[in-house]
Design a protein around this motif. Structure first.
Motif, PDB file in Angstrom:
ATOM      1  N   TYR A 146       6.672   6.032  -7.096  1.00  0.00           N
ATOM      2  CA  TYR A 146       5.224   6.132  -7.298  1.00  0.00           C
ATOM      3  C   TYR A 146       4.887   5.883  -8.766  1.00  0.00           C
ATOM      4  O   TYR A 146       5.446   6.522  -9.670  1.00  0.00           O
ATOM      5  CB  TYR A 146       4.725   7.512  -6.889  1.00  0.00           C
ATOM      6  N   THR A 147       3.999   4.920  -8.993  1.00  0.00           N
ATOM      7  CA  THR A 147       3.504   4.629 -10.338  1.00  0.00           C
ATOM      8  C   THR A 147       2.157   5.317 -10.524  1.00  0.00           C
ATOM      9  O   THR A 147       1.233   5.137  -9.713  1.00  0.00           O
ATOM     10  CB  THR A 147       3.341   3.113 -10.543  1.00  0.00           C
ATOM     11  N   LEU A 148       2.032   6.096 -11.568  1.00  0.00           N
ATOM     12  CA  LEU A 148       0.800   6.835 -11.791  1.00  0.00           C
ATOM     13  C   LEU A 148      -0.342   5.889 -12.133  1.00  0.00           C
ATOM     14  O   LEU A 148      -0.239   5.116 -13.101  1.00  0.00           O
ATOM     15  CB  LEU A 148       0.977   7.846 -12.925  1.00  0.00           C
ATOM     16  N   PRO A 149      -1.453   5.917 -11.374  1.00  0.00           N
ATOM     17  CA  PRO A 149      -2.587   5.008 -11.654  1.00  0.00           C
ATOM     18  C   PRO A 149      -3.167   5.225 -13.044  1.00  0.00           C
ATOM     19  O   PRO A 149      -3.584   4.285 -13.712  1.00  0.00           O
ATOM     20  CB  PRO A 149      -3.609   5.360 -10.569  1.00  0.00           C
ATOM     21  N   ASP A 172       8.182  -6.189  -6.226  1.00  0.00           N
ATOM     22  CA  ASP A 172       8.481  -4.904  -5.607  1.00  0.00           C
ATOM     23  C   ASP A 172       9.979  -4.654  -5.492  1.00  0.00           C
ATOM     24  O   ASP A 172      10.406  -3.582  -5.046  1.00  0.00           O
ATOM     25  CB  ASP A 172       7.819  -4.789  -4.233  1.00  0.00           C
ATOM     26  N   GLY A 173      10.820  -5.636  -5.865  1.00  0.00           N
ATOM     27  CA  GLY A 173      12.265  -5.448  -5.863  1.00  0.00           C
ATOM     28  C   GLY A 173      12.909  -5.521  -4.503  1.00  0.00           C
ATOM     29  O   GLY A 173      14.097  -5.227  -4.370  1.00  0.00           O
ATOM     30  N   ALA A 177       3.515   0.757   0.434  1.00  0.00           N
ATOM     31  CA  ALA A 177       2.514   1.413   1.278  1.00  0.00           C
ATOM     32  C   ALA A 177       1.125   1.333   0.645  1.00  0.00           C
ATOM     33  O   ALA A 177       0.121   1.174   1.348  1.00  0.00           O
ATOM     34  CB  ALA A 177       2.908   2.862   1.511  1.00  0.00           C
ATOM     35  N   THR A 178       1.075   1.474  -0.673  1.00  0.00           N
ATOM     36  CA  THR A 178      -0.156   1.283  -1.428  1.00  0.00           C
ATOM     37  C   THR A 178       0.196   0.503  -2.684  1.00  0.00           C
ATOM     38  O   THR A 178       1.364   0.203  -2.938  1.00  0.00           O
ATOM     39  CB  THR A 178      -0.806   2.627  -1.821  1.00  0.00           C
ATOM     40  N   ARG A 179      -0.823   0.222  -3.477  1.00  0.00           N
ATOM     41  CA  ARG A 179      -0.564  -0.525  -4.712  1.00  0.00           C
ATOM     42  C   ARG A 179       0.413   0.210  -5.610  1.00  0.00           C
ATOM     43  O   ARG A 179       1.189  -0.401  -6.335  1.00  0.00           O
ATOM     44  CB  ARG A 179      -1.892  -0.752  -5.439  1.00  0.00           C
ATOM     45  N   ASP A 194       3.295  -6.610   3.129  1.00  0.00           N
ATOM     46  CA  ASP A 194       4.070  -5.833   2.168  1.00  0.00           C
ATOM     47  C   ASP A 194       5.040  -4.838   2.807  1.00  0.00           C
ATOM     48  O   ASP A 194       5.795  -4.184   2.099  1.00  0.00           O
ATOM     49  CB  ASP A 194       3.133  -5.049   1.235  1.00  0.00           C
ATOM     50  N   ILE A 195       5.016  -4.693   4.129  1.00  0.00           N
ATOM     51  CA  ILE A 195       5.867  -3.701   4.787  1.00  0.00           C
ATOM     52  C   ILE A 195       6.648  -4.350   5.921  1.00  0.00           C
ATOM     53  O   ILE A 195       6.059  -4.936   6.838  1.00  0.00           O
ATOM     54  CB  ILE A 195       5.038  -2.519   5.341  1.00  0.00           C
TER      55      ILE A 195
END
Length: 718
Positions: free
Chosen positions: A620-623, A46-47, A576-578, A534-535
């Protein structure tokens, strides 16, 4: 002050640490006490960084460090196309620009305090000079310590420390190239090469970059060349030697800021962020050449004790030049433009500035227990030697005024610059100790103290001594950390710092000399926790007090009263999400002058400090299309006052707040066997004009923020 005995102590400790393992490791042998494998530590996928080195004397988890720290990782630099420190700090709301003019260096303020160019910027913990732009190509991460750093740094302005962590050799072969175009045609290229020999004993990391600069400010063109090398030698299973070196050449016409208009001190309107006041046919660029050499020796004495010897030398040579816009010729005012936008125009130049700083540090670190208390002990000594050689500025008036709304060409006779002379020499010597005591499973006590001797001599252009400082300072630091569970830490700290002393502004006697060092004090309470694996979130509440230095009503630079900054910092980052990675930083800050005895400034806000600032980032990575990612950054700053002197401070001149939106996208693909990442970004999407800076430096200037800027890059990983 006796210098020789202290240097003897440094030599003795260095020799003892490096050559006398028997004192601590009689039972150690090469089979069971070895240095850990050298691995280039990187942030997770996640950097997001989990550790930092700037909070103490070695790398430690951020959650357990009793200080407010943020980190920009190499992965984040790549994803966000970060090429300068100015790009990096925009994600931390506690950091803002401070006379950060295009074509000059990256100059910042943290928690409302302007950082000192000669003490607050570090490379791998060692002092470097920030009078020129610091290259980012060979940096693994960028660490920001907010607040006092007296224990870690000794002399340093109150705001905090910026630490550039150098890239190290990689265990696996690394071959990467990046190409980028932006602004009005800027072309940028960089390569990153790393690896090791077959036996893993020798490693290398090579970085190089070239840039043809066409700034968004028309006329502020230039070029940059950079090369660096970092090398590791495993001398034995317990001994590691690291060397890094770099060279940068940068030449660019700088962009001056704006002054107020007329007797009513009106903030200019109708100007553009692309306006270039330094646009005369005789304008010359600012040219910087920097060299840096660092060396570090690490030796593990046994399982519990190790020593580190480290030294660094930084050198800057500069030719400084600008067609300076200042004052009103019609009224003979030295500062402040005429009401009609006219300004005095001057050839301001000096050549062959040479500034060097050499630092050395020896550490002995170990773990042991006394009764039921565990100790993590660090003891050390450090030295700093600084030399500043520069000339008086040539200050030649042009044959007529300029105007902020119309580009008027004026003539001037370019005279030879003044001779260079030694103007400042500093010797700093420090002894320090810090013990982190684990009292039980919930409580840790961080206790430390640093003693720093400052021997500073300053001269005028003729070589006559004008100020001599020879003082010693004790700087305590104590913090209590309470961790009721593994993912939660609460802390309270008290610290003292050592201000370097403010620089006397131009137009005053002994301009460019600095005042004597003085102490600052800070109290801070904070909380850090992982809401989920993760947060991570953090909050800090602080108060900092230091001597107030300013231009009084008679135009003299004086020390009177205190500058008091009280603030609240909130931050959160994580996945926050995958598919959604987010980060947020919020800072609320009250910065006032108290006890000055000057009604013009007493109780007034400190200049160039917003009451509220925020930065929010999302990726945001497009699913449906994992190769495609979208990102956005929203930056908000409330209004600031412009207060370069007490007269203007009394008028309470306010610079409006602003919102800025930046958008970007990336696409990962392959060309043959070459992994390729394409990135596109647009900053200031709505092309909003705003004053990014209302700095007191150099008599006080307003500097516009960047207009809308596009960039397109391609990264190839072979």
């Amino acid at each position: 002050m006796s210098v020789l005995p202290f240097r003897h102590k440094l030599i003795v400790l260095a020799v003892a640490c490096a050559l006398s393992p028997a004192a601590f490791a009689q039972q150690a042998d090469s089979s069971d006490n070895v240095l850990p494998t050298v691995v280039v530590t990187s942030a997770p996928a996640d950097g997001i960084a989990r550790n930092a080195a700037i909070g103490g004397f070695s790398e430690a988890p951020l959650r357990e460090t009793p200080a407010s720290i943020s980190v920009v990782t190499h992965e984040q630099m790549q994803e966000r196309s970060i090429r300068t420190a100015t790009d990096a700090v925009k994600y931390d709301a506690s950091v803002q620009n401070s006379y950060n003019a295009v074509g000059l260096s990256d100059w910042f303020a943290i928690r409302g305090f302007t950082l000192d160019m000669g003490s607050n910027y570090r490379k791998d913990g060692m002092v470097i000079l920030a009078h020129s732009a610091i290259p980012m190509e060979n940096k693994e991460r960028f660490e920001i310590l907010k607040g006092l750093a007296g224990l870690q740094a000794g002399v340093a302005s109150s705001g905090g420390i910026l630490n550039y962590v150098t890239k190290r050799p990689t265990d696996e072969p690394l071959r990467s190239a990046t190409f980028e175009v932006r602004e009005r045609g800027t072309v940028y290229g960089a390569v990153d090469l790393g690896g090791r020999t077959e036996d893993k004993r020798f490693g290398y990391r090579i970085n190089a970059a070239a840039e043809d600069i066409k700034s968004y400010v028309h006329g502020s063109d230039g070029n940059r060349r950079f090369v660096s090398g970092a090398f590791d030698w495993r001398l034995s299973p317990r001994a590691l030697l690291s060397i890094d070196m770099d060279y940068q050449h940068k030449s660019q016409l700088t962009v001056p800021g704006f002054q107020l208009l007329g007797d009513d001190h009106v903030i200019p309107t109708g100007v553009s962020g692309k306006t270039m006041l330094n646009n005369q046919s005789w304008s010359l660029p600012v040219t910087d050449d920097t060299n840096n050499l660092g060396i570090k020796f690490e030796y593990e004495l046994n399982d519990n004790w190790r020593t580190t010897l480290q030294a660094n030398r930084f050198e800057l040579r500069r030719d400084d030049a600008v067609a300076l816009a200042s004052g009103c010729p019609a009224t003979n005012a030295p500062v402040g433009y005429c009401a009609n936008g006219d300004f005095g125009l001057y050839d301001l130049r000096r050549d062959n500035d040479k500034r060097t700083v050499t630092t050395a540090q020896a550490l002995l670190q170990g773990r042991f227990a006394t009764g039921g208390v565990r100790h993590d002990l660090t003891t050390g000594i450090s030295t700093l030697s600084r030399r500043d050689n520069f000339a008086e500025y040539l200050f030649t008036p042009a044959d007529g005024p300029g105007n902020i709304w119309s580009g008027v060409q004026r003539g001037v006779t370019l005279l030879p610059t003044e001779p260079v002379a030694l103007r400042r020499k500093d010797e700093e010597r420090s002894v320090f100790v810090q013990d982190v005591l684990t009292l039980n499973e919930q409580f840790k006590l961080h206790a430390g103290v640093r003693y720093t001797e400052v021997d500073r001599v300053q001269f005028d252009a003729s070589g006559t001594e004008i100020r001599n400082t020879d003082k010693g300072f004790v700087l305590p630091n104590v913090a209590l950390v309470y961790s009721p569970r593994a993912d939660l830490s609460l802390y309270a700290t008290y610290a003292q710092g050592l201000e370097p002393g403010g620089e006397v502004p131009a137009g005053n006697p002994n301009a460019e000399s600095v005042l004597d060092p003085n102490k600052s004090k800070q109290v801070e309470i904070g909380i850090k926790t992982d809401l989920t694996p993760d947060i991570s979130v953090a909050a800090a509440l602080f108060q900092i007090k230091r001597d107030n230095e300013y231009l009084n009503p008679t135009g003299m630079y004086v020390v009177a009263g205190k500058q008091v900054h009280r603030g609240l910092e909130l931050s959160a980052q994580g996945r926050a999400t995958r598919n959604l990675l987010m980060g947020a930083s919020f800072t609320a800050l009250q910065a006032k002058m108290e006890g000055t005895g000057d009604a013009n400034v007493e109780g007034k806000r400190v200049g160039n400090v917003p009451r509220f600032k925020s930065a929010v980032f999302a990726d945001y990575t497009l699913p449906q299309l994992p190769a495609l990612g979208l990102n956005a950054t929203w930056i908000y700053s409330s209004s600031k006052v412009f207060a370069p002197n007490s007269e203007i401070a009394a008028l309470n001149k306010r610079v409006d707040g602003y919102h800025v939106l930046n958008l970007g996208a990336r696409y990962r693909t392959k060309f043959g066997d070459t992994a390729t990442t394409l990135r596109f970004g647009v900053d200031n999407v709505f092309d909003k004009f705003y004053w990014g800076d209302a700095a007191n430096a150099f008599g006080g200037y307003l500097i516009p923020g960047a207009p809308r800027v596009f960039r397109l890059s391609a990264q190839f990983d072979f």
